[in-house]
Design an enzyme around this catalytic site. Sequence first.
Site, PDB file in Angstrom:
ATOM      1  CB  CYS A 116      37.354  14.058  74.682  1.00  0.00           C
ATOM      2  SG  CYS A 116      37.655  15.683  73.964  1.00  0.00           S
ATOM      3  CG  HIS A 256      38.532  11.478  71.580  1.00  0.00           C
ATOM      4  ND1 HIS A 256      37.378  12.136  71.201  1.00  0.00           N
ATOM      5  CD2 HIS A 256      39.436  12.449  71.884  1.00  0.00           C
ATOM      6  CE1 HIS A 256      37.586  13.436  71.271  1.00  0.00           C
ATOM      7  NE2 HIS A 256      38.819  13.660  71.684  1.00  0.00           N
ATOM      8  CG  ASN A 286      38.077  16.743  69.502  1.00  0.00           C
ATOM      9  OD1 ASN A 286      37.064  16.196  69.897  1.00  0.00           O
ATOM     10  ND2 ASN A 286      39.123  16.949  70.279  1.00  0.00           N
TER      11      ASN A 286
END
Length: 327
Positions: A116, A256, A286
Amino acid sequence: MSKMRASIKAIGGYVPETILNNSHLEKIIDTTDEWIISRTGIKERRILDDKSLATSDMASFAIKNLLEDGAIDPDEIECLILATSTPDYALTPTAALVCEKAGLKNAWGFDLNSACSGFLYGLSVGASFIESNRYKKILVVGADKMSSIVNYEDRNSCILFGDGAGAVLLENDESGSGIMQSIFKVDGKGSKFLSVPGGGSLLPTSEETVLAKKHYVQQDGKTVFKQAIKSMSATCKDIMAKADLSIDSIDWIIPHQANLRIIQAVSEEVGIDIKKFKINIEKYGNTTAATIPLCLWDFKNDFKKGDNIIITAFGAGFSWGSTYVKW
């Protein structure tokens, strides 16, 4: 003369058409729409369900969107940095496939896997290439087909992830704007809390690894949750101190998009109003390396020249960091 910096000059994005909403997940696992929203903030996510398409296709679609929207000649692109944790193949860089599919005939490229945090790391690498004056135009792309490594029988992980891709074009800037400073961290001890154990050199693909579902995302949600808040908050504070930025001088935070509660906790910890945080997790979930560029894509019209922006990420590894951008 001002120092030459790398500045984001164009943004593109792509998300698949197929929407996997919470109501559908209610039918396949033991969960509810209310529970998912209250625990994650996610209402739906996009899924690349065409089995003939992969991460390289989403990345090339995002690049084409950027090139078309910015009226940019693909022949001018010199380098592609592709952040992904879901390459098309274990061997053959996905970046090479993207260059072919996006028509980047004069570009070379490579994959960067930092989960990520990948796009944020790639942004720094691309900025260094621009600042060295080796290249004039570089694409940094975050793309992940997370549906390919998610176990849809695991209600703790399958509710979180979606597919997508985002891209930015970096060029030199002598106006005082651009990618100013970054702080990055890693901690290999975190690998046991968030990983895809199978398929690498430690646990090569075998009948045993497949039967044990070692090729899917596995995580200790509570540990990851707490560490994400701690790590992103700390590097946000550190980058502000390093750049001599006050809380009031920050215009936007691009976090994020892993969990809405993580974002809210970072807002409280850093002391910056949640209204300054750009959030789109409710519609994409996500998307790993794609979350930050997709956020930039979704909200690009909100950013004004001179805005002080902090981008922060946390991912498997553990890997994390923050970058200060003057728009």
